[in-house]
Design a protein around this motif. Structure first.
Motif, PDB file in Angstrom:
ATOM      1  N   PRO A 134       9.882   3.280  -3.142  1.00  0.00           N
ATOM      2  CA  PRO A 134       8.866   3.005  -2.153  1.00  0.00           C
ATOM      3  C   PRO A 134       7.545   2.209  -2.743  1.00  0.00           C
ATOM      4  CG  PRO A 134       9.095   5.351  -2.444  1.00  0.00           C
ATOM      5  CD  PRO A 134      10.254   4.769  -3.351  1.00  0.00           C
ATOM      6  N   LEU A 135       6.881   1.659  -2.129  1.00  0.00           N
ATOM      7  CA  LEU A 135       5.649   0.830  -2.825  1.00  0.00           C
ATOM      8  C   LEU A 135       4.602   1.815  -2.619  1.00  0.00           C
ATOM      9  CD1 LEU A 135       4.557  -1.508  -4.179  1.00  0.00           C
ATOM     10  CD2 LEU A 135       4.365  -2.475  -1.869  1.00  0.00           C
ATOM     11  N   ARG A 136       3.943   2.249  -3.696  1.00  0.00           N
ATOM     12  CA  ARG A 136       2.562   3.009  -3.731  1.00  0.00           C
ATOM     13  C   ARG A 136       1.582   2.053  -4.107  1.00  0.00           C
ATOM     14  NH1 ARG A 136       3.767   8.870  -6.402  1.00  0.00           N
ATOM     15  NH2 ARG A 136       5.170   9.734  -4.874  1.00  0.00           N
ATOM     16  N   THR A 137       0.463   2.322  -3.290  1.00  0.00           N
ATOM     17  CA  THR A 137      -0.776   1.612  -3.717  1.00  0.00           C
ATOM     18  C   THR A 137      -1.773   2.495  -3.617  1.00  0.00           C
ATOM     19  OG1 THR A 137      -1.330   0.920  -1.341  1.00  0.00           O
ATOM     20  CG2 THR A 137      -0.149  -0.596  -2.676  1.00  0.00           C
ATOM     21  N   THR A 138      -2.677   2.384  -4.590  1.00  0.00           N
ATOM     22  CA  THR A 138      -3.864   3.312  -4.704  1.00  0.00           C
ATOM     23  C   THR A 138      -5.275   2.193  -4.813  1.00  0.00           C
ATOM     24  OG1 THR A 138      -3.537   3.344  -7.211  1.00  0.00           O
ATOM     25  CG2 THR A 138      -2.770   5.235  -6.009  1.00  0.00           C
TER      26      THR A 138
END
Length: 88
Positions: A81-85
């Motif tokens: 899964p792609l996580r963005t912060t």
């Protein structure tokens, strides 16, 4: 309509089973090449046909195995899964 017996496929004698008849293990590269060319030139049309058929069957069998292997590896696929912060 029935084909004459001369045109039907006949079982091949054992002498036609292999494309190379007299391959020597201890021959140099050039000796082996010369022997191979001599065999090719002196082979009958029936021997050429047999060798060609065997080579094509071997190629198709090998390509089938490769296709089966690649399709088996393509079935296993994973993704993270792609996580963005966002930094403020």
């Amino acid at each position: 309509m029935e084909t004459p017996k001369s045109q039907q496929e006949k079982p091949l004698p054992p002498s036609l089973a292999s494309c190379r008849k007299n391959k020597k293990d201890d021959a140099t590269f050039l000796e082996d090449l010369k022997d191979h060319i001599d065999e090719f030139i002196n082979a009958s049309m029936e021997e050429h046909k047999t060798c060609f058929k065997k080579s094509m069957q071997k190629m198709f069998r090998m390509s089938k195995v490769v296709a089966e292997r690649s399709s088996a590896t393509q079935e296993v696929e994973s993704s993270l899964p792609l996580r963005t912060t966002v930094a403020e």
